[in-house]
Design a protein around this motif. Structure first.
Motif, PDB file in Angstrom:
ATOM      1  N   PHE A 168      18.134   3.295   0.401  1.00  0.00           N
ATOM      2  CA  PHE A 168      17.042   3.546   0.976  1.00  0.00           C
ATOM      3  C   PHE A 168      17.163   5.550   0.637  1.00  0.00           C
ATOM      4  CE2 PHE A 168      18.618   2.774   4.692  1.00  0.00           C
ATOM      5  CZ  PHE A 168      19.285   4.283   5.660  1.00  0.00           C
ATOM      6  N   ASP A 169      16.078   6.586   0.333  1.00  0.00           N
ATOM      7  CA  ASP A 169      14.485   6.382   0.276  1.00  0.00           C
ATOM      8  C   ASP A 169      14.047   5.676  -1.491  1.00  0.00           C
ATOM      9  OD1 ASP A 169      14.824   8.828  -0.111  1.00  0.00           O
ATOM     10  OD2 ASP A 169      13.554   9.707   0.999  1.00  0.00           O
ATOM     11  N   SER A 170      13.191   6.237  -1.566  1.00  0.00           N
ATOM     12  CA  SER A 170      12.910   6.296  -2.724  1.00  0.00           C
ATOM     13  C   SER A 170      13.057   6.751  -3.644  1.00  0.00           C
ATOM     14  CB  SER A 170      10.823   6.289  -2.778  1.00  0.00           C
ATOM     15  OG  SER A 170      10.671   7.524  -2.883  1.00  0.00           O
ATOM     16  N   ARG A 171      13.260   7.872  -3.228  1.00  0.00           N
ATOM     17  CA  ARG A 171      13.746   8.816  -4.491  1.00  0.00           C
ATOM     18  C   ARG A 171      15.640   8.075  -4.963  1.00  0.00           C
ATOM     19  NH1 ARG A 171      12.897  14.653  -2.158  1.00  0.00           N
ATOM     20  NH2 ARG A 171      11.412  14.596  -1.000  1.00  0.00           N
ATOM     21  N   VAL A 172      16.596   7.692  -3.671  1.00  0.00           N
ATOM     22  CA  VAL A 172      17.597   7.291  -3.787  1.00  0.00           C
ATOM     23  C   VAL A 172      17.592   6.097  -4.851  1.00  0.00           C
ATOM     24  CG1 VAL A 172      19.874   6.468  -2.664  1.00  0.00           C
ATOM     25  CG2 VAL A 172      18.410   8.637  -2.208  1.00  0.00           C
ATOM     26  N   LEU A 204      15.686   3.947  10.285  1.00  0.00           N
ATOM     27  CA  LEU A 204      14.530   4.453  10.153  1.00  0.00           C
ATOM     28  C   LEU A 204      12.842   4.097   9.932  1.00  0.00           C
ATOM     29  CD1 LEU A 204      15.900   7.333   7.066  1.00  0.00           C
ATOM     30  CD2 LEU A 204      15.892   7.770  10.501  1.00  0.00           C
ATOM     31  N   ASN A 205      12.739   2.579   9.898  1.00  0.00           N
ATOM     32  CA  ASN A 205      12.175   1.877   9.782  1.00  0.00           C
ATOM     33  C   ASN A 205      10.815   1.964   8.628  1.00  0.00           C
ATOM     34  OD1 ASN A 205       9.673  -0.601  10.657  1.00  0.00           O
ATOM     35  ND2 ASN A 205      10.047   0.432  12.265  1.00  0.00           N
ATOM     36  N   LYS A 206      11.225   2.650   7.446  1.00  0.00           N
ATOM     37  CA  LYS A 206      10.387   2.947   6.414  1.00  0.00           C
ATOM     38  C   LYS A 206      11.218   2.286   5.368  1.00  0.00           C
ATOM     39  CE  LYS A 206      10.463   7.468   8.074  1.00  0.00           C
ATOM     40  NZ  LYS A 206       9.385   9.178   7.828  1.00  0.00           N
ATOM     41  N   VAL A 207       9.843   2.031   4.293  1.00  0.00           N
ATOM     42  CA  VAL A 207       9.655   1.103   3.296  1.00  0.00           C
ATOM     43  C   VAL A 207       9.555   2.220   2.144  1.00  0.00           C
ATOM     44  CG1 VAL A 207       8.988  -0.950   4.536  1.00  0.00           C
ATOM     45  CG2 VAL A 207       7.515  -0.103   3.344  1.00  0.00           C
ATOM     46  N   PRO A 208      10.462   1.838   1.288  1.00  0.00           N
ATOM     47  CA  PRO A 208      11.007   0.875   0.584  1.00  0.00           C
ATOM     48  C   PRO A 208      12.420   0.956   1.159  1.00  0.00           C
ATOM     49  CG  PRO A 208      10.914   2.124  -0.969  1.00  0.00           C
ATOM     50  CD  PRO A 208       9.575   3.357   0.223  1.00  0.00           C
ATOM     51  N   VAL A 209      12.621  -0.375   1.167  1.00  0.00           N
ATOM     52  CA  VAL A 209      14.475  -0.799   1.263  1.00  0.00           C
ATOM     53  C   VAL A 209      14.898  -1.255   0.263  1.00  0.00           C
ATOM     54  CG1 VAL A 209      16.427  -1.217   2.887  1.00  0.00           C
ATOM     55  CG2 VAL A 209      14.109  -0.214   3.808  1.00  0.00           C
ATOM     56  N   ALA A 241       5.849  15.224  -5.878  1.00  0.00           N
ATOM     57  CA  ALA A 241       4.468  14.669  -5.392  1.00  0.00           C
ATOM     58  C   ALA A 241       4.673  14.002  -4.096  1.00  0.00           C
ATOM     59  CB  ALA A 241       5.005  13.408  -6.776  1.00  0.00           C
ATOM     60  N   ASP A 242       5.929  13.516  -3.726  1.00  0.00           N
ATOM     61  CA  ASP A 242       6.426  12.771  -2.080  1.00  0.00           C
ATOM     62  C   ASP A 242       5.756  13.693  -1.799  1.00  0.00           C
ATOM     63  OD1 ASP A 242       7.728  10.650  -3.667  1.00  0.00           O
ATOM     64  OD2 ASP A 242       9.379  11.214  -3.069  1.00  0.00           O
ATOM     65  N   GLY A 243       6.080  15.461  -1.461  1.00  0.00           N
ATOM     66  CA  GLY A 243       5.479  16.197  -0.781  1.00  0.00           C
ATOM     67  C   GLY A 243       4.242  15.687  -0.423  1.00  0.00           C
ATOM     68  N   THR A 257       0.607  -1.666  -0.026  1.00  0.00           N
ATOM     69  CA  THR A 257      -0.082  -0.028   0.113  1.00  0.00           C
ATOM     70  C   THR A 257       0.836   1.151   0.295  1.00  0.00           C
ATOM     71  OG1 THR A 257      -0.409   0.064   2.205  1.00  0.00           O
ATOM     72  CG2 THR A 257      -1.978  -0.916   0.934  1.00  0.00           C
ATOM     73  N   SER A 258       1.856   0.934   0.303  1.00  0.00           N
ATOM     74  CA  SER A 258       3.013   2.277   0.419  1.00  0.00           C
ATOM     75  C   SER A 258       3.068   3.004  -0.633  1.00  0.00           C
ATOM     76  CB  SER A 258       3.844   1.765   1.130  1.00  0.00           C
ATOM     77  OG  SER A 258       5.132   3.204   0.102  1.00  0.00           O
ATOM     78  N   PRO A 259       2.928   4.508  -1.457  1.00  0.00           N
ATOM     79  CA  PRO A 259       2.377   5.410  -2.572  1.00  0.00           C
ATOM     80  C   PRO A 259       4.405   5.253  -2.895  1.00  0.00           C
ATOM     81  CG  PRO A 259       2.135   6.921  -0.921  1.00  0.00           C
ATOM     82  CD  PRO A 259       2.354   5.376  -0.552  1.00  0.00           C
ATOM     83  N   TYR A 260       5.221   5.355  -2.149  1.00  0.00           N
ATOM     84  CA  TYR A 260       7.131   5.482  -1.552  1.00  0.00           C
ATOM     85  C   TYR A 260       7.057   4.033  -3.065  1.00  0.00           C
ATOM     86  CZ  TYR A 260       6.357   9.207   1.563  1.00  0.00           C
ATOM     87  OH  TYR A 260       5.128   9.643   3.028  1.00  0.00           O
ATOM     88  N   ALA A 261       7.165   2.905  -2.044  1.00  0.00           N
ATOM     89  CA  ALA A 261       6.847   1.826  -2.672  1.00  0.00           C
ATOM     90  C   ALA A 261       6.241   1.357  -4.034  1.00  0.00           C
ATOM     91  CB  ALA A 261       6.671   1.036  -1.838  1.00  0.00           C
ATOM     92  N   ASN A 284       5.695  -4.410   6.788  1.00  0.00           N
ATOM     93  CA  ASN A 284       5.154  -2.985   7.242  1.00  0.00           C
ATOM     94  C   ASN A 284       5.146  -3.082   8.582  1.00  0.00           C
ATOM     95  OD1 ASN A 284       3.591  -1.765   8.184  1.00  0.00           O
ATOM     96  ND2 ASN A 284       1.610  -2.673   8.050  1.00  0.00           N
ATOM     97  N   ALA A 285       6.473  -1.643   8.229  1.00  0.00           N
ATOM     98  CA  ALA A 285       6.975  -0.736   9.005  1.00  0.00           C
ATOM     99  C   ALA A 285       6.229  -0.890  10.308  1.00  0.00           C
ATOM    100  CB  ALA A 285       7.744   0.174   8.280  1.00  0.00           C
ATOM    101  N   TRP A 286       4.566  -0.552  10.169  1.00  0.00           N
ATOM    102  CA  TRP A 286       4.239  -0.615  11.630  1.00  0.00           C
ATOM    103  C   TRP A 286       4.205  -1.693  11.888  1.00  0.00           C
ATOM    104  CZ3 TRP A 286       3.994   4.274  12.347  1.00  0.00           C
ATOM    105  CH2 TRP A 286       4.009   5.300  11.653  1.00  0.00           C
ATOM    106  N   ASN A 287       4.237  -2.912  11.900  1.00  0.00           N
ATOM    107  CA  ASN A 287       4.212  -3.811  12.686  1.00  0.00           C
ATOM    108  C   ASN A 287       5.060  -4.251  13.727  1.00  0.00           C
ATOM    109  OD1 ASN A 287       1.706  -4.939  10.874  1.00  0.00           O
ATOM    110  ND2 ASN A 287       2.640  -6.225   9.952  1.00  0.00           N
TER     111      ASN A 287
HETATM  112  N1  GSH Z   1      10.388   9.380   2.176  1.00  0.00           N
HETATM  113  C1  GSH Z   1      10.932   7.938   2.155  1.00  0.00           C
HETATM  114  C2  GSH Z   1       9.251   8.070   3.201  1.00  0.00           C
HETATM  115  C3  GSH Z   1       9.284   6.207   3.637  1.00  0.00           C
HETATM  116  C4  GSH Z   1       7.929   6.172   4.039  1.00  0.00           C
HETATM  117  O1  GSH Z   1       7.388   7.262   5.040  1.00  0.00           O
HETATM  118  N2  GSH Z   1       6.787   5.374   4.290  1.00  0.00           N
HETATM  119  C5  GSH Z   1       6.120   4.828   5.034  1.00  0.00           C
HETATM  120  C6  GSH Z   1       5.367   3.504   3.835  1.00  0.00           C
HETATM  121  S1  GSH Z   1       4.007   4.206   3.052  1.00  0.00           S
HETATM  122  C7  GSH Z   1       6.809   3.905   6.368  1.00  0.00           C
HETATM  123  O2  GSH Z   1       7.188   3.550   6.202  1.00  0.00           O
HETATM  124  N3  GSH Z   1       6.011   5.080   7.387  1.00  0.00           N
HETATM  125  C8  GSH Z   1       6.618   4.065   8.781  1.00  0.00           C
HETATM  126  C9  GSH Z   1       7.137   5.285   9.686  1.00  0.00           C
HETATM  127  O3  GSH Z   1       6.898   6.622   9.254  1.00  0.00           O
HETATM  128  O4  GSH Z   1       7.445   4.881  10.977  1.00  0.00           O
HETATM  129  C10 GSH Z   1      10.772   7.663   1.109  1.00  0.00           C
HETATM  130  O5  GSH Z   1      10.445   8.092  -0.415  1.00  0.00           O
HETATM  131  O6  GSH Z   1      11.200   5.818   0.376  1.00  0.00           O
END
Ligand code: GSH
Length: 202
Positions: free
Chosen positions: A61-65, A46-51, A97-99, A8-12, A32-35
């Motif tokens: 990471f992150d999606s732009r890189v 930073l516990n965020k996807v995508p990686v 868009a990401d903003g 569901t992640s738009p960045y992913a 799911n980083a929230w699990n």
């Molecule tokens: N700037 C990051 C944003 C990634 C991001 O915020 N991913 C969300 C999923 S949509 C996430 O993993 N959030 C978990 C958190 O913020 O703890 C990117 O472009 O990859």
């Protein structure tokens, strides 16, 4: 390569669309980083996807890189101009868009918390970013087929992922009604197999 991401992640989704457009093979590792038992911090503190995990398991990471890296991996369907001002403008579209998504996610998360006056003010602030961001995108797109140039770029992919995520998670933000030209463009871009194959399901 492996992509650690949620569906569901738009960045992913942006990264998955890029992988599809460039026909790059990868393994999808759904996370799911929230699990509570998420493994994402093993790859990204930073516990965020995508990686993206490279073949030697180096996490990117992150999606732009990731997108920038992937575009250089294969010459198929170049999605970023080589250099100079054109590249800068496409990257600015991506940042816009990401903003928009960042502000939308802030609203989505705030809604899960008990309602407060501070929360309402916060959400109104984020909403104005979403609205102004979409207005800029609609204005700059005009009646063109693509955000920049005459071919699909990361600009189109990022913007379409942002708009479709808003439609999925915050449907009351009716960008289609406010910007019919943008809606027609989004339908066109969304018809590509790379988008059809990455549609988020609840
Ligand atoms: N700037 C990051 C944003 C990634 C991001 O915020 N991913 C969300 C999923 S949509 C996430 O993993 N959030 C978990 C958190 O913020 O703890 C990117 O472009 O990859």
């Amino acid at each position: 390569m492996k992509l650690v991401a949620s569906r569901t992640s738009p960045y992913a989704r942006k990264v998955r669309v890029v992988l599809a457009e460039k026909r790059i093979e990868f393994d999808f590792v759904e996370e799911n980083a929230w699990n509570a038992d998420t493994t994402v911090p093993q790859f990204n503190p930073l516990n965020k996807v995508p990686v993206l995990l490279l073949d030697d398991d180096t996490p990117i990471f992150d999606s732009r890189v990731i997108v920038e890296f992937l575009d250089g991996v294969s010459p198929v369907s170049r999605l970023l101009p080589e250099s100079g001002r054109e590249r800068l403008i496409v990257k600015r579209w991506e940042a816009l868009a990401d903003g928009i998504v960042d502000a939308g996610v802030a609203i989505f998360l705030e809604r899960k918390r008990p309602k407060t006056a501070e929360g309402d003010t916060w959400m109104a602030r984020q909403r104005s970013k979403v609205d102004a961001g979409i207005a800029m995108a609609a204005r700059d797109l005009g009646g063109k087929d693509f955000c920049h140039g005459v071919n699909l770029t990361v600009a189109d992919i990022a913007l379409a992922c942002a708009l479709f995520w808003l439609e999925f998670r915050l449907p009351e933000i009716d960008w289609r009604a406010q910007h019919p030209g943008l809606a027609a463009w989004a339908d066109q871009i969304g018809g590509r197999p790379s988008f059809a194959d990455t549609k988020p399901a609840i």
